[in-house]
Design an enzyme around this catalytic site. Structure first.
Site, PDB file in Angstrom:
ATOM      1  N   ASP A  16       0.653  -0.869   0.254  1.00  0.00           N
ATOM      2  CA  ASP A  16      -0.010   0.299   0.032  1.00  0.00           C
ATOM      3  C   ASP A  16       1.367   1.911  -0.430  1.00  0.00           C
ATOM      4  O   ASP A  16       2.092   1.327   0.100  1.00  0.00           O
ATOM      5  CB  ASP A  16      -0.798   0.089   1.212  1.00  0.00           C
ATOM      6  CG  ASP A  16      -1.553   1.027   1.487  1.00  0.00           C
ATOM      7  OD1 ASP A  16      -2.550   1.697   0.665  1.00  0.00           O
ATOM      8  OD2 ASP A  16      -1.455   1.848   2.425  1.00  0.00           O
ATOM      9  N   ASP A  18      -0.116   5.550   0.666  1.00  0.00           N
ATOM     10  CA  ASP A  18      -0.724   5.931   1.879  1.00  0.00           C
ATOM     11  C   ASP A  18      -0.260   5.361   3.414  1.00  0.00           C
ATOM     12  O   ASP A  18      -1.230   4.228   3.620  1.00  0.00           O
ATOM     13  CB  ASP A  18      -1.816   6.619   1.724  1.00  0.00           C
ATOM     14  CG  ASP A  18      -1.887   8.130   0.399  1.00  0.00           C
ATOM     15  OD1 ASP A  18      -0.676   9.021   0.458  1.00  0.00           O
ATOM     16  OD2 ASP A  18      -2.657   7.663  -0.085  1.00  0.00           O
ATOM     17  N   SER A 112      -4.809   2.788  -3.386  1.00  0.00           N
ATOM     18  CA  SER A 112      -6.192   3.324  -3.979  1.00  0.00           C
ATOM     19  C   SER A 112      -6.399   4.715  -4.603  1.00  0.00           C
ATOM     20  O   SER A 112      -7.259   5.317  -4.597  1.00  0.00           O
ATOM     21  CB  SER A 112      -7.032   3.445  -2.150  1.00  0.00           C
ATOM     22  OG  SER A 112      -7.422   1.943  -1.977  1.00  0.00           O
TER      23      SER A 112
END
Length: 220
Positions: A16, A18, A112
Site C-alpha cells: 500500500d 499512503d 487506492s
C-alpha cells in the site's frame, strides 16, 4: 520471557502507499476536513473512515443516500486537489532504506490512489515507483475488496498465499486478508486489526533476500 517476533517468508511483496510507505496524513486531513465541512459532516468522524479506500467509496459510506455519480464527481475534484498539494508529504520512517532493500525483488504498489496522485506522492516522498503498480484506474472495486491485491499478485506471477501485503488501514488489511495474503501492519492504525506482524514504521523491519529466492521479513 518475551516472545520471538515471527519471520514471514514470501515470494513477493505488495505495498500500500499512503500511511504505509508515504506519510500523506497532512494532505489527507486538509482536503477531507474541507470536504466534510462543505457536506455538514463532523471532520473528526470523516477522518475515521477515509484511510485505505478510494474517495468515492468513503463518500458512499458517509452519505449513503447520495447518488453515486455525485460521489464520483466529488472524488475527481478531491483527487485533483490532493495531487496538486504535496506540502508535508514525506516518506514513512525507514521507507527509503526499505525500498532499496526491495530493489530487484518481486514487489508491487497496490494503492487506492489514481496514477497521477500515486506518482505525485511517491515523487514528493523521494521514493522509487515500483515497475508493477495497481492504482485506482486498474480496479473495479475499492479496498476492502481484494481485487487490487489479487491483480498485483497475478502481475508479479505469484500465488496470493506466497505474497505478503504491507498495509496501515482497516480496509487495506481486510482487502489483503480477503485475497489470502499475510499482512505486515505499519503504524498505529494497523495495530488493532490483527496483522501477522506489526511495526510502528519501516525502521522496525528487516528484509533479507534468501538464496532460494524467498524474502524473509522480520521485526528489527
Amino acid at each position: 520471557m518475551q516472545a520471538t517476533p515471527p519471520v514471514l517468508t514470501a515470494r513477493a511483496v505488495l505495498l500500500d502507499m499512503d500511511g504505509t510507505i508515504v506519510n500523506s496524513d497532512a494532505v489527507v486531513e486538509r482536503c477531507w476536513r474541507a470536504w466534510a465541512v462543505r457536506q455538514g459532516l463532523d471532520p473528526a468522524e470523516v477522518l475515521k473512515v477515509v484511510h485505505g479506500r478510494q474517495g468515492h467509496a468513503t463518500m458512499a459510506i458517509l452519505l449513503p443516500d447520495r447518488p453515486a455519480a455525485e460521489n464520483h464527481a466529488d472524488n475527481r475534484e478531491l483527487l485533483a486537489q490532493e495531487t496538486a498539494d504535496v506540502e508535508g508529504v514525506v516518506p514513512v520512517g525507514g521507507a527509503p532504506a526499505f525500498m532499496r532493500a526491495l530493489a530487484g525483488l518481486p514487489h508491487a504498489l497496490v494503492t487506492s490512489a489514481d496514477s497521477a496522485l500515486a506518482t505525485a506522492r511517491m515523487n514528493a516522498a523521494g521514493l522509487p515507483m515500483p515497475a508493477v503498480r495497481v492504482t485506482a484506474e486498474s480496479v473495479g472495486a475499492s479496498k476492502p475488496d481484494p481485487e487490487g491485491f489479487l491483480k498485483g499478485a497475478a502481475e508479479l506471477g505469484h500465488a496470493p498465499a506466497d505474497c505478503v501485503a504491507f498495509e496501515d488501514s482497516e480496509a487495506g488489511i481486510a482487502a489483503a486478508r480477503a485475497a489470502g495474503m499475510r499482512v505486515v501492519g505499519v503504524g498505529p492504525r494497523a495495530a488493532a486489526h490483527g496483522p501477522d506482524l506489526h511495526v510502528m514504521d519501516l525502521n522496525g523491519l528487516v528484509v533479507t533476500a534468501r538464496a532460494d529466492g524467498t524474502i524473509a521479513l522480520r521485526a528489527a
